[in-house]
Design an enzyme around this catalytic site. Structure first.
Site, PDB file in Angstrom:
ATOM      1  CD  GLN A 144      -1.443  -0.311   3.624  1.00 43.44           C
ATOM      2  OE1 GLN A 144      -1.943  -1.417   3.789  1.00 43.44           O
ATOM      3  NE2 GLN A 144      -1.790   0.724   4.373  1.00 43.44           N
ATOM      4  CB  CYS A 150      -5.383  -1.706   4.624  1.00 45.93           C
ATOM      5  SG  CYS A 150      -6.647  -1.027   5.710  1.00 45.93           S
ATOM      6  CG  HIS A 284      -4.664  -3.650   8.861  1.00 43.36           C
ATOM      7  ND1 HIS A 284      -4.393  -2.853   7.777  1.00 43.36           N
ATOM      8  CD2 HIS A 284      -4.011  -4.825   8.626  1.00 43.36           C
ATOM      9  CE1 HIS A 284      -3.614  -3.522   6.928  1.00 43.36           C
ATOM     10  NE2 HIS A 284      -3.371  -4.719   7.423  1.00 43.36           N
ATOM     11  CG  ASN A 311      -0.840  -7.046   6.063  1.00 43.27           C
ATOM     12  OD1 ASN A 311      -1.662  -6.200   5.703  1.00 43.27           O
ATOM     13  ND2 ASN A 311      -0.213  -6.982   7.207  1.00 43.27           N
TER      14      ASN A 311
END
Ligand code: NAG
Ligand code: NAG
Length: 351
Positions: A144, A150, A284, A311
């Site tokens: 990112q 995110c 998140h 992630n």
């Protein structure tokens, strides 16, 4: 967002195999610490402003100590000096641990979009699920950058997977379109995958080749081509229901909240089964892509149930961009709250 971080574009050549660990010798002198910083800097920053670099050396020294102490405290979970190693805790917290604004959905929306539990799951669940092993189901892990996106990347990651599973088409979808054009979210200041799904139901979404990622919010300028895909719906899962989440993940990846990623162990995680601690409040979003149990003869960590989390912090974080985290604690919403609000996109179709 902290503007001093503008130079922090991830180096293009960054290899997931190169790792900067820290040993006691690195602390023997200022020179050895400087040497460690130079090695780290060559890998992660390279072309930064010299003054900024000097300033960040002092942050780096503190982080190096933190990573060293985390590794000394336990061998089962590993930490290394990753991309975050010269950021202050505040910079990390704001852009990376807090980029979801997700609240519990409105009651009407829940009624419409709640998936009903299946009657069949209990004894039919696969023992192991890992979408990384299914050719084409996942694209390369995204980074990112210095942007709280995110939510956009978790949403595009999820839609890429369901698009592939339903249409057998591999496509990189445009997280940047969501950052720039999804006005119900807040660009690099955060948002939610749910709002991104609603956008894609209405407008479809471009490929990232047409609408590439730049990692900051720019004007919404749509390329003069049709979107590559859209979805018809999305579903919330019942919170705190491990079996149902496992059953759903066995069918496709699922977007989850990650609560309290603002701990140093989460930030510097580089391998093993993560057991926390996680913080509180900060949210998140990431993608759950599997689950399993380590073998009973695993020398490092036998017989531990885990989830596989994808992630959006590049391949140098965690296990090539992924984290295995301990599964269980259903009543408490799971480790880092990942069973609190799972949601997934459904019925993708090519536009
Ligand atoms: C998606 O992007 C990655 C990284 O830029 C690239 O290697 C890959 O070929 C792309 N995949 C497709 C299907 O376009
Ligand atoms: C994480 O953020 C929360 C909310 O701001 C705060 O209460 C907590 O102390 C933070 N934890 C760490 C380890 O920084």
């Amino acid at each position: 967002m902290v503007s001093a971080l503008a130079v922090m574009a991830p180096a293009a050549s960054m290899s997931s195999l190169e790792r900067i660990y820290v040993s006691s010798e690195d602390f023997s002198s200022e020179d050895s610490l400087r040497g460690l910083y130079e090695r780290w800097y060559a890998l992660y920053r390279r072309d930064g402003d010299p003054e900024e670099k000097e300033k960040r050396f002092s942050i780096f020294k503190v982080e190096a100590h933190t990573v060293y102490e985390l590794n000394e405290a336990g061998a089962r979970v590993k930490h290394h000096l990753n991309w975050f190693a010269d950021m202050t805790q505040g910079e990390y917290d704001d852009s990376f641990a807090s980029c979801s604004h997700r609240k519990t959905p409105h009651r009407d929306e829940m009624k419409l979009n709640r998936q009903q539990p299946s009657q069949y799951y209990a004894d039919k669940l696969p023992v192991t699920v890992d979408w990384r092993t299914v050719e084409g189901a996942l694209t390369r892990v995204k980074h990112q950058g210095e942007c709280g996106s995110c939510w956009a990347i978790a949403a595009t990651d999820a839609m890429e997977s369901v698009h592939f599973l339903e249409n057998k088409k591999r496509t990189n979808l445009s997280a940047q379109e969501l950052v720039d054009c999804n006005f119900h979210n807040d660009g690099c200041k955060g948002g939610t995958a749910v709002n991104a799904f609603i956008y894609v139901i209405n407008y479809g979404i471009q490929s990232s080749e047409q609408f590439p990622y730049v990692g900051r919010r720019t004007d919404c300028v749509m390329p003069p081509v049709k979107p590559v895909m859209a979805i018809r719906n999305y579903y919330h899962l019942h919170p705190r229901n491990e079996k149902m989440l496992m059953e759903t993940v066995a069918k496709r990846p699922v977007v989850v909240l990650v609560v309290g990623a603002n701990t140093t162990t989460f930030k510097h995680y580089s391998g093993g089964i993560f057991r926390g601690p996680c913080g509180i409040d900060r949210k998140h979003e990431a993608l759950l892509v599997g689950y399993g149990t380590t073998p009973s003869d695993d020398s490092n960590d036998p017989g531990v149930k885990y989830w596989v989390l994808r992630n959006s912090w590049g391949e140098s974080w965690g296990e090539n961009g992924y984290m295995r985290l301990e599964r269980g604690n259903e009543a408490d919403g799971g480790l880092c709250g990942i069973m609190e609000e799972p949601v997934y996109p459904a019925h993708p179709y090519a536009r």
